[in-house]
Scaffold this motif. Structure first.
Motif, PDB file in Angstrom:
ATOM      1  N   PHE A 112       0.829  -1.202   0.000  1.00 61.24           N
ATOM      2  CA  PHE A 112       0.000   0.000   0.000  1.00 61.24           C
ATOM      3  C   PHE A 112       0.869   1.260   0.000  1.00 61.24           C
ATOM      4  O   PHE A 112       1.701   1.453   0.883  1.00 61.24           O
ATOM      5  N   PHE A 113       0.652   2.112  -0.991  1.00 63.18           N
ATOM      6  CA  PHE A 113       1.351   3.380  -1.121  1.00 63.18           C
ATOM      7  C   PHE A 113       0.335   4.503  -0.892  1.00 63.18           C
ATOM      8  O   PHE A 113      -0.728   4.514  -1.524  1.00 63.18           O
ATOM      9  N   PHE A 114       0.648   5.445  -0.016  1.00 63.74           N
ATOM     10  CA  PHE A 114      -0.201   6.611   0.203  1.00 63.74           C
ATOM     11  C   PHE A 114       0.599   7.862  -0.143  1.00 63.74           C
ATOM     12  O   PHE A 114       1.778   7.966   0.212  1.00 63.74           O
TER      13      PHE A 114
ATOM     14  N   VAL B 183       2.092  12.494  -8.431  1.00 65.64           N
ATOM     15  CA  VAL B 183       3.066  11.504  -7.953  1.00 65.64           C
ATOM     16  C   VAL B 183       2.412  10.138  -7.805  1.00 65.64           C
ATOM     17  O   VAL B 183       2.994   9.108  -8.187  1.00 65.64           O
ATOM     18  N   ALA B 184       1.186  10.103  -7.262  1.00 62.19           N
ATOM     19  CA  ALA B 184       0.473   8.830  -7.109  1.00 62.19           C
ATOM     20  C   ALA B 184       0.273   8.162  -8.467  1.00 62.19           C
ATOM     21  O   ALA B 184       0.495   6.955  -8.624  1.00 62.19           O
TER      22      ALA B 184
ATOM     23  N   PHE C  21      -2.860   4.918  -2.982  1.00 68.01           N
ATOM     24  CA  PHE C  21      -3.925   5.808  -2.528  1.00 68.01           C
ATOM     25  C   PHE C  21      -3.490   7.262  -2.673  1.00 68.01           C
ATOM     26  O   PHE C  21      -2.460   7.673  -2.133  1.00 68.01           O
ATOM     27  N   ASP C  22      -4.282   8.025  -3.398  1.00 70.29           N
ATOM     28  CA  ASP C  22      -4.081   9.468  -3.509  1.00 70.29           C
ATOM     29  C   ASP C  22      -4.958  10.137  -2.448  1.00 70.29           C
ATOM     30  O   ASP C  22      -6.185  10.124  -2.553  1.00 70.29           O
ATOM     31  N   CYS C  23      -4.322  10.697  -1.424  1.00 67.28           N
ATOM     32  CA  CYS C  23      -5.058  11.257  -0.294  1.00 67.28           C
ATOM     33  C   CYS C  23      -5.363  12.741  -0.500  1.00 67.28           C
ATOM     34  O   CYS C  23      -4.836  13.390  -1.408  1.00 67.28           O
TER      35      CYS C  23
END
Length: 343
Positions: free
Chosen positions: A24-26, A38-39, A159-161
């Motif tokens: 998981f990348f946030f 970037v996401a 995930f793009d927060c």
């Protein structure tokens, strides 16, 4: 030069290679710094390498559709046309919010009837659902569902927060929820125990308590939370990446929120610097404005190197055109993947 700046940073690929189970990348940061860019770049890079990737926008103001130049809105997962192995979702919490309201109304009606309180549950539901945390909780719930339901279907989920303050609160809800659930369950157990002691028909009350919907909800939520925390607070599975640009305020925001993120036990993946003016742009004849902007950026890049250098995972250049469409996102992916630390 500080001790911090003496350490050589790892690139994104070096960082990820050391964590083979990173799932998981946030991405988060101050508004307008390019979190979505970037996401999308990270997602595009891994998809181009043959991994099945899900790019999920948790930002209430979605921009994936505009960036990719295709309709990704609708709440469901959609295939991104033009990129093999890449799927995307712009999370829609309207249905979850309505489910929350319906469930809350049902539980309140049950509680008020049992407590013999002559008040309409709708009044309480209206008050509770106007709380700003109501929608934030719904987004957190949808995020957890995505993590737990899709973990086996994708190699990585990016995930793009929303803006970093909202992102930290969103991910930090895991720690807060755990404490809240423990206290609520203990309180509910105490209340039910007291009810049994005060009842003349103890066996009937015990049977009613076994069907208590509030306790069932709390126990179900706790089970989901414990399952999600195996990943959410696990540095081998999850990483939160800050995005900044070479300006004073965004850099200060990142420095301040790194401490907060650690306080919520959220694993920090590193920092990406966006909109960096390439050196070759100012070689030759350029306007005075561009030359001054370049010099200004170099000063702020010096600040980043002094204060954040070991955490930097990559830089994205300031492109001549807006980052819209698959071709431009591919250029971001290339920048994200091929950046090398410079002296």
């Amino acid at each position: 030069m500080s001790k911090t700046s003496e350490k050589e940073p790892k690139t994104l690929l070096e960082f990820a290679e050391e964590k083979p189970n990173l799932k998981f990348f946030f991405t988060g940061g101050k508004g307008g710094v390019g979190k979505t860019i970037v996401a999308a770049g990270i997602a595009h890079y891994y998809a181009s390498k043959g991994e099945k990737i899900l790019l999920a926008s948790l930002n209430p103001v979605h921009s994936l559709s505009s960036m990719f130049g295709q309709e990704l809105w609708g709440g469901g997962i959609k295939k991104v046309e033009g990129v093999e192995n890449l799927y995307a979702i712009e999370v829609d919490i309207k249905e979850t919010v309505q489910q929350y309201k319906d469930q809350l109304a049902e539980r309140l009606r049950w509680f008020l009837k049992w407590a013999d309180i002559p008040v309409k549950a709708d009044d309480f539901t209206a008050i509770a659902s106007t709380n700003p945390a109501f929608e934030e909780s719904a987004m957190f719930d949808v995020m957890l569902d995505l993590m737990l339901k899709e973990i086996e279907n994708y190699d990585k989920i990016v995930f793009d927060c929303a803006a970093v303050a909202n992102a930290v609160r969103l991910l930090g809800l895991g720690k807060i929820y755990d404490l809240w659930l423990s206290r609520m369950i203990a309180s509910r157990e105490e209340a039910m125990s007291l009810r049994v002691k005060l009842s003349f028909r103890k066996e009937k009350v015990k049977e009613e308590i076994k069907k208590d919907p509030m306790m069932a909800d709390l126990l179900e939520m706790r089970t989901k939370m414990h399952e999600a925390k195996k990943y959410l607070n696990n540095p081998e599975a999850t990483a939160f990446f800050f995005v900044t640009i070479p300006l004073a305020l965004p850099i200060a925001v990142v420095k301040r929120f790194i401490t907060m993120v650690r306080g919520f036990d959220i694993p920090i993946g590193g920092v990406f610097v966006n909109m960096v003016i390439p050196e070759d742009v100012v070689k030759g004849k350029v306007t005075e404005y561009m030359e001054n902007k370049y010099k200004e950026q170099q000063n702020y890049l010096g600040t980043i190197k002094k204060d954040l250098w070991p955490l930097v995972r990559g830089e994205v250049p300031l492109f001549q055109t807006e980052i819209v469409g698959i071709d431009m996102i591919a250029k971001v992916a290339d920048a994200v993947a091929n950046w090398k630390p410079h002296s």
